[in-house]
Design a protein around this motif. Structure first.
Motif, PDB file in Angstrom:
ATOM      1  N   PRO A  43       0.818  -1.215   0.000  1.00  0.00           N
ATOM      2  CA  PRO A  43       0.000   0.000   0.000  1.00  0.00           C
ATOM      3  C   PRO A  43       0.849   1.261   0.000  1.00  0.00           C
ATOM      4  N   VAL A  44       0.470   2.224  -0.811  1.00  0.00           N
ATOM      5  CA  VAL A  44       1.240   3.463  -0.936  1.00  0.00           C
ATOM      6  C   VAL A  44       1.260   4.233   0.376  1.00  0.00           C
ATOM      7  N   GLU A  45       0.179   4.161   1.131  1.00  0.00           N
ATOM      8  CA  GLU A  45       0.069   4.926   2.373  1.00  0.00           C
ATOM      9  C   GLU A  45       1.127   4.551   3.410  1.00  0.00           C
ATOM     10  N   ARG A  46       1.717   3.376   3.261  1.00  0.00           N
ATOM     11  CA  ARG A  46       2.736   2.970   4.234  1.00  0.00           C
ATOM     12  C   ARG A  46       3.982   3.849   4.139  1.00  0.00           C
ATOM     13  N   ASN A  47       4.184   4.510   2.992  1.00  0.00           N
ATOM     14  CA  ASN A  47       5.338   5.392   2.833  1.00  0.00           C
ATOM     15  C   ASN A  47       5.310   6.562   3.805  1.00  0.00           C
ATOM     16  N   ILE A  48       4.136   6.896   4.327  1.00  0.00           N
ATOM     17  CA  ILE A  48       4.028   8.011   5.269  1.00  0.00           C
ATOM     18  C   ILE A  48       3.625   7.545   6.662  1.00  0.00           C
ATOM     19  N   ASP A  49       3.725   6.243   6.905  1.00  0.00           N
ATOM     20  CA  ASP A  49       3.431   5.714   8.232  1.00  0.00           C
ATOM     21  C   ASP A  49       4.569   6.073   9.187  1.00  0.00           C
ATOM     22  N   ASP A  50       4.235   6.587  10.376  1.00  0.00           N
ATOM     23  CA  ASP A  50       5.255   7.055  11.326  1.00  0.00           C
ATOM     24  C   ASP A  50       6.210   5.943  11.743  1.00  0.00           C
ATOM     25  N   ASP A  51       5.673   4.764  12.060  1.00  0.00           N
ATOM     26  CA  ASP A  51       6.526   3.653  12.471  1.00  0.00           C
ATOM     27  C   ASP A  51       7.451   3.222  11.333  1.00  0.00           C
ATOM     28  N   PHE A  52       6.914   3.209  10.105  1.00  0.00           N
ATOM     29  CA  PHE A  52       7.709   2.814   8.945  1.00  0.00           C
ATOM     30  C   PHE A  52       8.862   3.800   8.729  1.00  0.00           C
ATOM     31  N   ILE A  53       8.574   5.088   8.831  1.00  0.00           N
ATOM     32  CA  ILE A  53       9.612   6.105   8.622  1.00  0.00           C
ATOM     33  C   ILE A  53      10.672   6.046   9.719  1.00  0.00           C
ATOM     34  N   ALA A  54      10.218   5.818  10.968  1.00  0.00           N
ATOM     35  CA  ALA A  54      11.149   5.852  12.107  1.00  0.00           C
ATOM     36  C   ALA A  54      12.020   4.607  12.186  1.00  0.00           C
ATOM     37  N   ASN A  55      11.494   3.447  11.781  1.00  0.00           N
ATOM     38  CA  ASN A  55      12.187   2.184  12.025  1.00  0.00           C
ATOM     39  C   ASN A  55      12.750   1.512  10.774  1.00  0.00           C
ATOM     40  N   THR A  56      12.606   2.139   9.621  1.00  0.00           N
ATOM     41  CA  THR A  56      13.064   1.511   8.381  1.00  0.00           C
ATOM     42  C   THR A  56      14.265   2.277   7.840  1.00  0.00           C
ATOM     43  N   PRO A  57      15.352   1.567   7.523  1.00  0.00           N
ATOM     44  CA  PRO A  57      16.511   2.245   6.920  1.00  0.00           C
ATOM     45  C   PRO A  57      16.106   2.963   5.631  1.00  0.00           C
ATOM     46  N   PHE A  58      16.859   4.001   5.320  1.00  0.00           N
ATOM     47  CA  PHE A  58      16.467   4.820   4.171  1.00  0.00           C
ATOM     48  C   PHE A  58      16.500   4.021   2.872  1.00  0.00           C
ATOM     49  N   TYR A  59      17.503   3.142   2.701  1.00  0.00           N
ATOM     50  CA  TYR A  59      17.572   2.364   1.455  1.00  0.00           C
ATOM     51  C   TYR A  59      16.343   1.469   1.310  1.00  0.00           C
ATOM     52  N   ALA A  60      15.839   0.945   2.455  1.00  0.00           N
ATOM     53  CA  ALA A  60      14.634   0.112   2.406  1.00  0.00           C
ATOM     54  C   ALA A  60      13.404   0.952   2.088  1.00  0.00           C
ATOM     55  N   GLN A  61      13.391   2.198   2.557  1.00  0.00           N
ATOM     56  CA  GLN A  61      12.292   3.106   2.207  1.00  0.00           C
ATOM     57  C   GLN A  61      12.276   3.385   0.704  1.00  0.00           C
ATOM     58  N   VAL A  62      13.461   3.514   0.133  1.00  0.00           N
ATOM     59  CA  VAL A  62      13.552   3.755  -1.310  1.00  0.00           C
ATOM     60  C   VAL A  62      13.016   2.556  -2.083  1.00  0.00           C
ATOM     61  N   VAL A  63      13.415   1.368  -1.671  1.00  0.00           N
ATOM     62  CA  VAL A  63      12.947   0.146  -2.349  1.00  0.00           C
ATOM     63  C   VAL A  63      11.438   0.002  -2.212  1.00  0.00           C
ATOM     64  N   TYR A  64      10.928   0.264  -1.020  1.00  0.00           N
ATOM     65  CA  TYR A  64       9.482   0.129  -0.819  1.00  0.00           C
ATOM     66  C   TYR A  64       8.721   1.171  -1.639  1.00  0.00           C
ATOM     67  N   LEU A  65       9.252   2.388  -1.702  1.00  0.00           N
ATOM     68  CA  LEU A  65       8.598   3.411  -2.519  1.00  0.00           C
ATOM     69  C   LEU A  65       8.490   2.942  -3.966  1.00  0.00           C
ATOM     70  N   TYR A  66       9.567   2.370  -4.478  1.00  0.00           N
ATOM     71  CA  TYR A  66       9.551   1.884  -5.866  1.00  0.00           C
ATOM     72  C   TYR A  66       8.511   0.777  -6.042  1.00  0.00           C
ATOM     73  N   LEU A  67       8.491  -0.182  -5.125  1.00  0.00           N
ATOM     74  CA  LEU A  67       7.552  -1.301  -5.252  1.00  0.00           C
ATOM     75  C   LEU A  67       6.100  -0.838  -5.105  1.00  0.00           C
ATOM     76  N   SER A  68       5.845   0.074  -4.194  1.00  0.00           N
ATOM     77  CA  SER A  68       4.467   0.539  -3.980  1.00  0.00           C
ATOM     78  C   SER A  68       3.945   1.317  -5.179  1.00  0.00           C
ATOM     79  N   MET A  69       4.804   2.111  -5.819  1.00  0.00           N
ATOM     80  CA  MET A  69       4.368   2.843  -6.996  1.00  0.00           C
ATOM     81  C   MET A  69       4.320   1.938  -8.225  1.00  0.00           C
ATOM     82  N   LEU A  70       5.212   0.957  -8.279  1.00  0.00           N
ATOM     83  CA  LEU A  70       5.195  -0.008  -9.384  1.00  0.00           C
ATOM     84  C   LEU A  70       3.871  -0.757  -9.436  1.00  0.00           C
ATOM     85  N   THR A  71       3.318  -1.118  -8.295  1.00  0.00           N
ATOM     86  CA  THR A  71       2.083  -1.897  -8.262  1.00  0.00           C
ATOM     87  C   THR A  71       0.824  -1.060  -8.495  1.00  0.00           C
ATOM     88  N   THR A  72       0.966   0.256  -8.562  1.00  0.00           N
ATOM     89  CA  THR A  72      -0.203   1.073  -8.906  1.00  0.00           C
ATOM     90  C   THR A  72      -0.375   1.224 -10.414  1.00  0.00           C
TER      91      THR A  72
END
Length: 507
Positions: A260-289
């Motif tokens: 889900p795209v909304e997870r990119n702005i989830d507080d726990d996700f932002i606080a506890n996920t390394p930046f490189y993993a945030q980049v990968v997740y952003l790509y995958l979440s937008m790819l699936t839309t």
């Protein structure tokens, strides 16, 4: 198609398929849309076989295409479909009552204003954030057709031939369309629900059975001669595109909820996920839309092809091309190595419309003007404006990098491969970063995402655009002609001076 998979009772169209909606757990408006597109596909085969131009007059083909289109629109949107007729009728009146000198400007303002009012009403009065019963989607395509037609009439009836570009000469319209032709072009069953936009000349050529008559004969002599001998069958192309579209639909329904795209702005996700993993997740979440757009546009293209519309000549291997009005090239999108390549292969007909109506004609800051027009056309959500304003900065920076950096990597195939891999990754990240407000829609969530990235791409692209020089855009045609005249005059004066000097020396 809506992002929310829960059934909705807000559909303003027919409730005939409500049991199927409950069975599939999909909103009724989505079920109605897919059902109408499948019926349009079947109708397209019938239209090509039984109402072929060799058997039926253009008037009959126009009338049937229009009536079927309005029926499908009523089935999907109920009485909201009357907006299609009102918008088209209003602008046709403007075309008839005003002169060809200025009607293109009036039609652009009126059509875009009417569309914007409908979008604002739907968003802020009825259902913010939902795509349910979105009758403004077809109106967006009709707006493109109305404005394209007005500019093409202006080119053909108000401008001199020598002032037109090669593309404008091909698309220029030399006579005012009849009311039936106008409504058929705007509301035909092949494109009323999902487009794509096409030129008026291409559509009239298809209806009358001479689809390539207005094209440059030098470029298409081979195609025209082949077409006169045999009419290519679109059946295999239709099968390929329908198969592709439903594969994309299955991908969307099965994978979209995993990222889900909304997870990119989830507080726990932002606080506890390394930046490189945030980049990968952003790509995958937008790819699936993206598969939902692949489904809609590929199926719409197949419907037009099934009716015999979309033939675009032959390849070098003599295979027929059916991409005249195609709206996307999936592989080139997913493997794009530059921002421009991505945009050139995504929503292609809209890009053509923006280029012909705005970019080629705007005397000042055409890139910024084109992105702003695109944002206004897309709708009233603030996220759209954030996306396209960001797109201006990204485009300028990408252009600067391409002009200044790319030449250093073209000396060997290895360097070129390294450059392509780097630019692919950079392009995909830049696209995801740019379009996430387009999905989130609102200012708050969009700014929360950008702030979590410290506006890094905004700042970096602004610095790049200022630091790296870019070649000036080509002058408009009038300026080129003026410059050519001035150069010729200057050469003439210099030659005259030389002649006079020679005479004086002789004397």
């Amino acid at each position: 198609m809506a992002d929310d998979g829960a059934p909705s009772t807000a559909c303003t169209g027919s409730s005939l398929l409500q049991p199927l909606s409950e069975l599939t757990d999909l909103p009724l408006d989505q079920v109605n849309f897919v059902a109408c597109q499948l019926c349009a596909l079947i109708s397209a085969f019938w239209f090509r076989l039984f109402l072929h131009p060799s058997k039926t007059s253009p008037i009959i083909r126009h009338a049937v295409a229009t009536l079927l289109g309005l029926y499908f629109a009523m089935f999907c949107f109920g009485w909201y479909a009357l907006h299609f007729l009102v918008q088209s009728g209003l602008t046709y009146g403007i075309m008839i009552l005003t002169g060809v000198e200025h009607m293109h400007k009036y039609c652009l303002v009126v059509a875009l204003t009417y569309l914007s009012l409908c979008q604002i009403t739907r968003v802020y009065v009825f259902d913010y954030g939902m795509y349910t019963a979105d009758f403004t989607g077809p109106m967006m395509v009709i707006t493109q057709k109305i404005t394209s037609l007005a500019f093409e009439i202006h080119d053909g009836m108000a401008r001199k031939e020598e002032h037109l570009t090669a593309g404008q000469k091909i698309l220029a319209i030399r006579r005012m369309p009849s009311l039936l032709e106008y409504f058929s072009y705007n509301c035909n069953f092949m494109g009323i629900l999902a487009g794509p936009t096409c030129s008026y000349n291409d559509y009239i050529g298809f209806i009358e059975g001479d689809p390539r008559r207005h094209r440059d004969p030098k470029d298409n002599r081979k195609s025209s001669s082949k077409l006169s001998q045999r009419e290519p069958s679109p059946n295999m192309e239709v099968v390929r595109k329908v198969t592709t579209s439903f594969f994309c639909l299955l991908m969307f329904l099965s994978v979209c909820k995993v990222f889900p795209v909304e997870r990119n702005i989830d507080d726990d996700f932002i606080a506890n996920t390394p930046f490189y993993a945030q980049v990968v997740y952003l790509y995958l979440s937008m790819l699936t839309t993206r598969p939902k757009y692949y489904f809609v546009w590929t199926l719409a293209d197949a419907i037009n092809n099934a009716a015999g519309f979309g033939f675009n000549g032959y390849d070098s291997d003599d295979s027929a091309r059916w991409d005249l009005i195609s709206n996307l090239r999936i592989l080139k999108i997913e493997f794009a190595t530059s921002f421009k390549v991505f945009l050139d292969n995504w929503n292609i007909q809209t890009a053509h419309w923006l280029k012909r109506v705005c970019y080629e004609r705007c005397p000042y800051h055409p890139t910024a003007a084109t992105f702003i027009l695109s944002a206004m056309w897309h709708g009233a959500y603030p996220g759209y404006y954030l996306t396209f304003l960001t797109g201006i900065v990204i485009t300028l920076a990408a252009r600067a990098v391409r002009h200044n950096v790319r030449p250093y990597f073209l000396h060997s195939s290895t360097h070129k491969l390294v450059y392509d891999v780097i630019t692919w990754a950079a392009t995909q990240i830049a696209i995801c970063y740019t379009v996430i407000p387009f999905v989130l829609l609102s200012v708050g969530p969009s700014m929360k995402f950008y702030s979590s990235w410290y506006f890094s791409l905004h700042i970096g692209c602004i610095l790049v655009a200022f630091v790296l020089p870019v070649k000036r855009r080509n002058l408009p045609l009038k300026d080129q002609q003026k410059s050519t005249v001035q150069e010729s005059l200057q050469r003439h004066l210099e030659a005259t001076d030389r002649t006079c000097s020679q005479k004086e020396k002789t004397t």
